[in-house]
Design a protein around this motif. Structure first.
Motif, short mmCIF file in Angstrom:
data_model
loop_
_atom_site.label_atom_id
_atom_site.label_comp_id
_atom_site.label_asym_id
_atom_site.label_seq_id
_atom_site.Cartn_x
_atom_site.Cartn_y
_atom_site.Cartn_z
N GLY A 2 0.81 -1.21 0.00
CA GLY A 2 0.00 0.00 0.00
C GLY A 2 0.85 1.26 0.00
O GLY A 2 2.05 1.24 0.29
N LEU A 3 0.19 2.35 -0.34
CA LEU A 3 0.87 3.64 -0.37
C LEU A 3 1.12 4.13 1.05
O LEU A 3 0.29 3.96 1.93
N SER A 4 2.26 4.79 1.26
CA SER A 4 2.54 5.37 2.57
C SER A 4 1.66 6.61 2.75
O SER A 4 1.14 7.19 1.78
N ASP A 5 1.50 7.03 4.01
CA ASP A 5 0.67 8.21 4.29
C ASP A 5 1.25 9.45 3.62
O ASP A 5 0.49 10.28 3.09
N ASN A 6 2.57 9.59 3.64
CA ASN A 6 3.19 10.75 2.99
C ASN A 6 2.90 10.78 1.49
O ASN A 6 2.61 11.84 0.92
N LEU A 7 2.98 9.61 0.85
CA LEU A 7 2.72 9.56 -0.59
C LEU A 7 1.27 9.89 -0.89
O LEU A 7 0.96 10.58 -1.87
N LYS A 8 0.35 9.41 -0.04
CA LYS A 8 -1.06 9.77 -0.21
C LYS A 8 -1.24 11.29 -0.09
O LYS A 8 -1.99 11.90 -0.86
N GLY A 9 -0.56 11.88 0.91
CA GLY A 9 -0.64 13.33 1.09
C GLY A 9 -0.11 14.09 -0.10
O GLY A 9 -0.69 15.09 -0.53
N VAL A 10 1.02 13.60 -0.67
CA VAL A 10 1.61 14.26 -1.84
C VAL A 10 0.66 14.18 -3.03
O VAL A 10 0.43 15.18 -3.74
N ILE A 11 0.11 13.00 -3.28
CA ILE A 11 -0.81 12.83 -4.41
C ILE A 11 -2.03 13.75 -4.26
O ILE A 11 -2.45 14.42 -5.21
N LEU A 12 -2.58 13.81 -3.06
CA LEU A 12 -3.75 14.66 -2.82
C LEU A 12 -3.39 16.13 -2.95
O LEU A 12 -4.17 16.93 -3.50
N ALA A 13 -2.20 16.52 -2.45
CA ALA A 13 -1.78 17.92 -2.53
C ALA A 13 -1.55 18.35 -3.98
O ALA A 13 -1.93 19.45 -4.39
N ALA A 75 -0.43 13.77 5.66
CA ALA A 75 0.95 14.25 5.59
C ALA A 75 1.12 15.50 6.45
O ALA A 75 0.17 16.24 6.68
N PRO A 76 2.35 15.76 6.92
CA PRO A 76 2.60 16.96 7.74
C PRO A 76 2.47 18.23 6.92
O PRO A 76 2.65 18.23 5.69
N ALA A 77 2.16 19.33 7.61
CA ALA A 77 1.98 20.62 6.92
C ALA A 77 3.25 21.07 6.23
O ALA A 77 3.20 21.77 5.22
N VAL A 78 4.42 20.67 6.77
CA VAL A 78 5.69 21.06 6.17
C VAL A 78 5.84 20.47 4.78
O VAL A 78 6.62 20.96 3.96
N LEU A 79 5.06 19.42 4.47
CA LEU A 79 5.07 18.81 3.15
C LEU A 79 3.92 19.33 2.29
O LEU A 79 4.12 19.67 1.11
N VAL A 80 2.73 19.42 2.85
CA VAL A 80 1.54 19.76 2.07
C VAL A 80 1.51 21.24 1.68
O VAL A 80 1.25 21.59 0.53
N THR A 81 1.80 22.13 2.63
CA THR A 81 1.64 23.57 2.38
C THR A 81 2.51 24.09 1.23
O THR A 81 2.00 24.80 0.35
#
Length: 325
Positions: A2-13, A75-81
């Motif tokens: 499965g996809l990691s949480d960070n990768l999910k956050g990146v794809i969504l962002a 994902a953390p805000a430091v990645l998404v924002t």
């Protein structure tokens, strides 16, 4: 696997940036069509409400905001924002081809800088540590370091509202945007807390009964309303070309600071990774400013009641004409 949480956050962002960037173009084309067939929105007209393109832009923007909201859960805000800068690239590229708003050579450099900075941030981003309940989030929100940040933020906002705005609000762009950015940092951490509570509830661990959930929701609503009020004041007072990059830089900076303090995003990372993330962030912010500063602006529409009729030059200035008495 499965996809990691960070990768999910990146794809969504990234998806959020694509939706939001496209929505600006769709809404602008809808506004232009509405203005061509009736009264422009800028002078109080609502003809654009009959344009399918404008509604398509609104739906696309809502989809982008939902994707961005969910991205903060994973994902953390430091990645998404910082990835929000990609919406500016999407908007600029589409405007280049669909609205004839040409990107200058330095604007291309700005786009490349945003992409490079985003890649660096994604590579070195920390893993998200998801709290197991809203009570854990409340513990993070009431830790001394974050309480100091909240007190400092609210003190600065009150000083800007009651002292600096009456004297400098109409002449210094940092007054209105400072209020928006500081409140925006509290908005993001509150929305992230709400998102985690919703995720836990959907997973079978209901967080609805906890008063902390409703407290975070109340804070988010107050902060969002405050942001909208003062962002509208900034846009009404200053050039949008100046407001957009300054607001993005300030909002991103304060949001990352708040998230790092509250959620301890950099906990467990080495100095090299943190330095790389900061360099990536600076690269994104620099690219954003370059792209906005060099972007070709559309000439303002004529005032209401003015005539666009072209008046030819006097007959004696005509080429090849002779003055006969």
């Amino acid at each position: 696997m499965g996809l990691s949480d960070n990768l999910k956050g990146v794809i969504l962002a990234v998806a959020s940036s694509a939706f939001i960037g496209s929505s600006f173009i769709l809404k602008k084309k809808g506004l232009k069509r509405g203005g061509a067939s009736g009264i422009r929105a800028g002078v109080g007209g609502y003809t654009y409400l009959l344009e399918p393109l404008w509604w398509a832009g609104m739906i696309t923007m809502i989809m982008g905001e939902i994707a961005n909201f969910v991205a903060y859960i994973y994902a953390p805000a430091v990645l998404v924002t910082p990835l929000g800068a990609l919406s500016i690239i999407v908007s600029a590229c589409l405007a280049h081809f669909l609205l004839n708003e040409r990107i200058q050579k330095m604007g291309i450099v700005g786009c490349v800088s945003c992409i490079v900075g985003s890649v660096v941030i994604v590579i070195h981003a920390p893993q998200e540590h998801t709290p197991s309940s809203v009570q854990d989030i409340w513990t993070l929100a009431t830790q001394p370091a974050f309480l100091v940040y909240v007190v400092a933020t609210l003190s600065a906002v009150l000083a800007l509202v009651f002292h600096f705005e009456p004297h400098y609000g109409q002449t210094n762009i940092l007054v209105y945007l400072g209020i928006c950015s500081l409140m925006g940092s509290l908005t993001v951490v509150s929305i992230k807390a709400i998102g985690i509570a919703i995720k836990l509830t959907l997973d079978g661990m209901s967080q609805i009964a906890y008063p902390q959930t409703w407290f975070f929701l109340t804070v988010a609503v107050i902060c969002v309303i405050t942001q909208l009020i003062y962002l509208n004041k900034a846009l009404d007072t200053f050039n949008a070309t100046l407001v957009s990059p300054v607001y993005y830089v300030m909002f991103t900076t304060f949001t990352i600071i708040a998230s790092v303090i509250m959620f301890k995003d950099w906990s467990g990372q080495n100095a090299g990774s943190i330095a790389s993330e900061i360099c990536g962030l600076i690269t994104v912010l620099s690219g954003t400013i370059i792209l906005h500063v060099t972007r070709e602006q559309e000439p303002p529409p004529p005032p209401v009641g003015t005539c666009r009729t072209h008046h030819p030059p006097p007959f004696w200035q005509g080429k090849g004409r002779n003055l006969k008495l």
